[in-house]
Structure formats: structure tokens, C-alpha cells
Scaffold this motif. Sequence first.
Motif, PDB file in Angstrom:
ATOM      1  N   UNK A  88      36.470   7.330 -59.264  1.00 54.86           N
ATOM      2  CA  UNK A  88      35.997   6.082 -59.875  1.00 54.86           C
ATOM      3  C   UNK A  88      36.871   4.890 -59.479  1.00 54.86           C
ATOM      4  N   UNK A  89      38.061   5.138 -58.916  1.00 51.44           N
ATOM      5  CA  UNK A  89      38.920   4.046 -58.461  1.00 51.44           C
ATOM      6  C   UNK A  89      38.739   3.745 -56.976  1.00 51.44           C
ATOM      7  N   UNK A  90      37.911   4.536 -56.311  1.00 50.25           N
ATOM      8  CA  UNK A  90      37.708   4.365 -54.874  1.00 50.25           C
ATOM      9  C   UNK A  90      36.870   3.117 -54.605  1.00 50.25           C
ATOM     10  N   UNK A  91      37.067   2.491 -53.444  1.00 53.95           N
ATOM     11  CA  UNK A  91      36.326   1.290 -53.063  1.00 53.95           C
ATOM     12  C   UNK A  91      35.744   1.472 -51.671  1.00 53.95           C
ATOM     13  N   UNK A  92      34.604   0.835 -51.431  1.00 51.72           N
ATOM     14  CA  UNK A  92      34.041   0.799 -50.090  1.00 51.72           C
ATOM     15  C   UNK A  92      35.057   0.153 -49.151  1.00 51.72           C
ATOM     16  N   UNK A  93      35.278   0.758 -47.999  1.00 53.63           N
ATOM     17  CA  UNK A  93      36.273   0.268 -47.057  1.00 53.63           C
ATOM     18  C   UNK A  93      37.565   1.069 -47.082  1.00 53.63           C
ATOM     19  N   UNK A  94      37.787   1.844 -48.166  1.00 56.82           N
ATOM     20  CA  UNK A  94      38.953   2.726 -48.196  1.00 56.82           C
ATOM     21  C   UNK A  94      38.792   3.823 -47.140  1.00 56.82           C
ATOM     22  N   UNK A  95      39.910   4.361 -46.696  1.00 53.44           N
ATOM     23  CA  UNK A  95      39.914   5.508 -45.799  1.00 53.44           C
ATOM     24  C   UNK A  95      40.275   6.748 -46.594  1.00 53.44           C
ATOM     25  N   UNK A  96      39.465   7.801 -46.472  1.00 50.40           N
ATOM     26  CA  UNK A  96      39.775   9.052 -47.158  1.00 50.40           C
ATOM     27  C   UNK A  96      39.870  10.179 -46.135  1.00 50.40           C
ATOM     28  N   UNK A 420      41.746  13.595 -40.654  1.00 50.89           N
ATOM     29  CA  UNK A 420      41.185  12.409 -40.014  1.00 50.89           C
ATOM     30  C   UNK A 420      40.814  11.433 -41.116  1.00 50.89           C
ATOM     31  N   UNK A 421      41.166  10.151 -40.923  1.00 50.33           N
ATOM     32  CA  UNK A 421      40.828   9.146 -41.925  1.00 50.33           C
ATOM     33  C   UNK A 421      39.436   8.611 -41.650  1.00 50.33           C
ATOM     34  N   UNK A 422      38.545   8.801 -42.606  1.00 46.16           N
ATOM     35  CA  UNK A 422      37.149   8.371 -42.474  1.00 46.16           C
ATOM     36  C   UNK A 422      36.881   7.227 -43.444  1.00 46.16           C
ATOM     37  N   UNK A 423      36.324   6.149 -42.944  1.00 47.91           N
ATOM     38  CA  UNK A 423      36.053   4.970 -43.760  1.00 47.91           C
ATOM     39  C   UNK A 423      34.935   5.239 -44.761  1.00 47.91           C
ATOM     40  N   UNK A 424      35.117   4.831 -46.016  1.00 46.00           N
ATOM     41  CA  UNK A 424      34.079   4.949 -47.037  1.00 46.00           C
ATOM     42  C   UNK A 424      33.035   3.868 -46.796  1.00 46.00           C
ATOM     43  N   UNK A 425      31.793   4.286 -46.604  1.00 44.64           N
ATOM     44  CA  UNK A 425      30.710   3.349 -46.298  1.00 44.64           C
ATOM     45  C   UNK A 425      29.912   2.959 -47.535  1.00 44.64           C
ATOM     46  N   UNK A 426      29.773   3.874 -48.498  1.00 49.06           N
ATOM     47  CA  UNK A 426      29.024   3.544 -49.718  1.00 49.06           C
ATOM     48  C   UNK A 426      29.461   4.450 -50.855  1.00 49.06           C
ATOM     49  N   UNK A 427      29.307   3.942 -52.065  1.00 45.71           N
ATOM     50  CA  UNK A 427      29.599   4.697 -53.288  1.00 45.71           C
ATOM     51  C   UNK A 427      28.423   4.472 -54.226  1.00 45.71           C
ATOM     52  N   UNK A 428      27.664   5.520 -54.510  1.00 44.31           N
ATOM     53  CA  UNK A 428      26.464   5.390 -55.326  1.00 44.31           C
ATOM     54  C   UNK A 428      26.580   6.254 -56.581  1.00 44.31           C
ATOM     55  N   UNK A 429      26.319   5.689 -57.760  1.00 45.23           N
ATOM     56  CA  UNK A 429      26.321   6.503 -58.987  1.00 45.23           C
ATOM     57  C   UNK A 429      25.172   7.515 -58.951  1.00 45.23           C
ATOM     58  N   UNK A 430      25.429   8.726 -59.402  1.00 46.36           N
ATOM     59  CA  UNK A 430      24.412   9.767 -59.494  1.00 46.36           C
ATOM     60  C   UNK A 430      24.531  10.429 -60.860  1.00 46.36           C
ATOM     61  N   UNK A 431      23.546  11.242 -61.220  1.00 44.35           N
ATOM     62  CA  UNK A 431      23.580  11.928 -62.498  1.00 44.35           C
ATOM     63  C   UNK A 431      24.553  13.100 -62.435  1.00 44.35           C
ATOM     64  N   UNK A 432      25.408  13.199 -63.426  1.00 39.76           N
ATOM     65  CA  UNK A 432      26.393  14.278 -63.467  1.00 39.76           C
ATOM     66  C   UNK A 432      25.751  15.570 -63.938  1.00 39.76           C
ATOM     67  N   UNK A 433      26.208  16.678 -63.400  1.00 46.86           N
ATOM     68  CA  UNK A 433      25.787  17.987 -63.886  1.00 46.86           C
ATOM     69  C   UNK A 433      26.575  18.311 -65.157  1.00 46.86           C
ATOM     70  N   UNK A 434      26.065  19.204 -66.015  1.00 49.51           N
ATOM     71  CA  UNK A 434      26.772  19.497 -67.265  1.00 49.51           C
ATOM     72  C   UNK A 434      28.182  20.040 -67.052  1.00 49.51           C
TER      73      UNK A 434
END
Length: 598
Positions: A88-96, A420-434
Motif C-alpha cells: 500500500x506504500x508502493x508508487x507507480x515509478x518505483x523499482x521492485x 532485476x529492478x523492474x519499474x512499477x507501471x500500474x497499481x490497481x485496487x482489487x477485491x481481497x480474498x478472505x
Amino acid sequence: MHVEAVEDYAKSVEQERLVVPRRIYVPAFNPRTYRMELRLARAFIKHPSWNKDAYCIRTRYGRAIRVTGDHSVFRRGADGLPEAVPVRELKVGDDIAIPARLPVVEQDRTAINLAEYLIRTRAASERWRYALQAPSLRTVIARERSFILDVLLRSGHFQGSRSARNTAGCAYRRYLKGAYLPLYVAAALRHAGKLTWPEDGRIRLYTAGRSTALPIHIPITDDLLWLLGLFVAEGHAFARKGTYRIMISSEERLLDRAAHILETHLGIRPRRIAAQSGRSPALYADGRLLYELFHEVFQVAAPSRSLRLPAWILQLPLKRVKYFLEGYREGDGTHSRYPEVRELAFNTASEGLATDLTYLLLRFGIVASVGQYESTIKKRPGRRYPFWRVTVCELSNFNILEWDRGVTQRLNATRLGDLVWARVLSIEPIEATPYVYDFSVEGYENFVAGNGVCAHNTYGPRMRLDDGRALPTFMAQALRGEPITVFGDGSQTRSFQYIDDLVEGIYRLLMSDCVEPVNIGNPDEISILDFAREVVRLTGSRSEIVFKPLPQDDPKVRQPDISRAREVLGWMPRVDRAEGLRRTLQYFQERIAATSNV
């Protein structure tokens, strides 16, 4: 991701049960060297999605992960080193971090005994569908007449006939004359030590004397691996209205080689279909047993959009799995001018297969990009067909058959060891599983995972006191002398599975060729009220049972269907609830005492 496993062969017999200590390993990176290693998983943890937020993170190279906000990924810090941050603290443009190499526990598979496979995976009643035939079998049938007749009469297979003994006798004479036996009978002879599998033996359908027969012993050679790769790329399997068929469409030279392998390895002579306008030439062979071989044993036949690579192929040594990958390339390679375009591509209609191919390439230390595209067909204007493309660029050598000797890749990305550092391109909210599941990897606490395991109310030592589920709540309340809280009237049911049974089930799944979800649980149901009373009796507590309003989302019944685990894995729970609770009690007593002294 297929999580790998290995076993320690320390065997002992305890109450007629074979006890084999197991160790489950998962890929993780060493936080000191940043090299990918196989590390021992200390625990497999199930816990609720506490905050209910979840996200789909999409990165460069087509990587996508679906995780809850509480989970962490490794972000590239200001010092260039990985730092664990909640999603939840991740941002688009970060490298993971993504892996540049994937270690596995290698397991070669050099042959298949088809008779033993069918005996292991088929219920006793289903073994009558198959027959073992061999000229040398006639001697065994004549020698073991009394034993065979006894098996036939005890089987109940001839119940309903006027004279079961006469019917069994007629069946025996047919077996002797035709030099064959139902697999049911052959299995009994084998179990009694009265039969060794004949070298010239073949398996066919019992009720169809002229059906396609396959050899008992099927060697998995490099050529057969190549054929399976070609089949995954360009093959199809059909099971419609009593017709069972495998088919491969490709170039004539590849079909020639495929036909030769089918004949020399399986004794099958496929038929050919000439090229037609807009269609490639093809070969095909019919037979239910052949279909089962490709569909169930090799596990390379499935609807095109749900096709996956079986675990046994992913775990082959590099010197062997390269032939499978080469067969896939020849069948599906987009182009052949690799030195000029510096690119190798694989296409598939299955997103899961595209993911599996990236994992297979990672075994060679090759990072692939995955993208989704659409194609059209002139004869069907307006219709679009989605597909995935796995692309590999800038290799030192594009000859797959030499990759096991070493291959390097030049990436336009920063690397750190095997990361390998991969750039974050998008972060989309989805429904959580139980619930969510984690491996605990001591000292590393990072892993590449996801294997489609459905666990049901697992319990045992090392559970958290504040877990929130019925067992730890009731156990803690009873030991503290507090009222035991039951929601509703307590008529809702639950089933409890001891941790040892879960580990055994997961291990068997990991070591199997099954790639579909499998329920691993204990179907022995009990109402919540009765379970609360059991805990009170076990602990000797004087706690009273109190009732509170039932939450709206509380399930009325929770009982796993473990039929697939029984049939595919040969697994059933061994530890009943009374024994499991007894084993768990000591741990909770120690935890309660420790927290009381703090």
C-alpha cells in the motif's frame, strides 16, 4: 509458480503408517549475496486479510502480482539495495525486485511404467477398464490359476450372474487363450509377488480387443521431450462422442520426426492429413489410452486457454528440459533470423502457460518479457483472438540446445546479483480474498510462491493465540478460565485438519504432476457448539459457554471435498480431531503460561 520440494529418506513404520520426514524448499534471495537460493520453509501460514485492501501490481517485463496491502515487496532503496515495503506504500515509478534466475530441486524422469501409474491413480473398480497383454503372460496365467480364480470370485465383479464360479472360469479361459489379464487381476498378482512386469507387455482397454495398446515401459528420451514440446506448441487432444484423438499441425519435416518418435517409443503409427488452403498439414492418432497418456500422464493436453506446464517438466535437469523447449520453439517460434533481430518469441493462447514459460526460461538465467496481444483471421472479420507472447532478447547464444552450457543476456535494466529492478507501471485496487497464505523462510523471509493449494482450518502447535479462528480462541479462553464465546446457536459446522496432514498433502501435491487446485482438508464435520464442549472437556476447564449474535458473513457449513486429493494424490487425513487436539493442547498450555508471566 510451482513451489519445489525434496524429501529426506528416513523411513520408519509407526502403527502401520509410513512416516517420512519432509522438507519443503522455496526459491528466495540471499539478503547478503542477493543470489537466488532454495531455502527451507519453516511454516506455511494461513491468515485473514485483515485490512481488506488488495492490489494488482503490474511492472516492466509484463510481471503482475496480486497481493494484499499488508504484504511487502522489495523496492529499490536510495542506496540501491532492496528494502521491504508494504504494497500500500508502493508508487507507480518505483523499482521492485524480480528474479533473474530460478533454482529448483531437479528431478529427472527417465521412464514411466504405465501399469503402475494406472494402478496408483485408479480406484480398484476402475482397473477393470484396462488389460495387460503379453505373449509371455500366458505362462503366469497357467501357473497361478487358483490365485486368479480366487481374485475373480472375491472381487464381486461377477455378482448377478447365475453361477459366479462358472462365469469366472470362462473368463479365466479367455485370459489364458488371449494371453491377457484385467489390470485389476494383474495388480493383485503383482502385490502378491507373483508377477513381474513383462518387458513385452502392453496396456489396452479391457473391453476393446482391437483398441490402441501402449507399452508398459515408456522411456522418456530426449526425442520424446522434443515431441512433447512440439505438442504443447502445436498439438490438440479431443475427447468427443466416444472419439479420443491427439493431433499435431506443423511443417512436414517436423511431422515426419514426430511420427517416427510415436512409432519407435509408443508403437503408434499416426495418420496424415495433407495441407489444405490456409491450413498446415497434420498427423493424428486415435485411442482413449493414448489420449489419457497425453492428458493425464504427460499432462500436456488441455484446452488451449488453460494449458500449463506440468511440474515434472519444470523440474527436469537443464540438459534434458532444453529438448522440450526446443520442440516448443520449432513448433511455435515466430521467426528464425535470431542473429539479425536478436529476439526469440513464443506465442500461446494460455496466460498460465506464458507464465510457466517465463519460469522455465529463468532456470537458464534468462529474463523474458510477457505481453498480451490480439490477432484476427481473414475468414472471420471482426473477431479478435487474444494471445500472449513471451519474448527473449539480446542473448549471447540463441541455440537452445546449448543453453545448459551457459548463456548470458544483456538487459536494459539494473541488476543486483540475481535480482532485476523492474519499474512499477500500474497499481490497481482489487477485491481481497478472505484469506491469504505465506511461507515462512527463516533468515530470508522472501520467496517466489503461488501453487493453488486450498487449505481448510489447519491447526496445531505454533498457532497464534489471537488467530481469530475457533480453535485458538476456544483453547485460550478455556485455559484462562474465561467464558467460551459461541456465535449464533452454534449449529454452524466446521472441519479441522491437523498440521501434519496438511504438510503431507502439500508435499504429495508438490511431488505430483497435478497443476490444478486440490483441497487438502479433513471432511470430519462438527458443530461449533459441540466443538466448544470438546475443548472444555479436554482442558478440564470450568469455563461456561456463552452465545453472541451470529455475524452475517459467517458460513453455515465448512467441509472440504477431498475426492481429488484421494484420487490424484492417494492422500487422506490420518490424525483425527481427538488426537490432534491432544497434541495441540500442550503448546497452548505453554503459550498461556508464558504470556501470563510477562
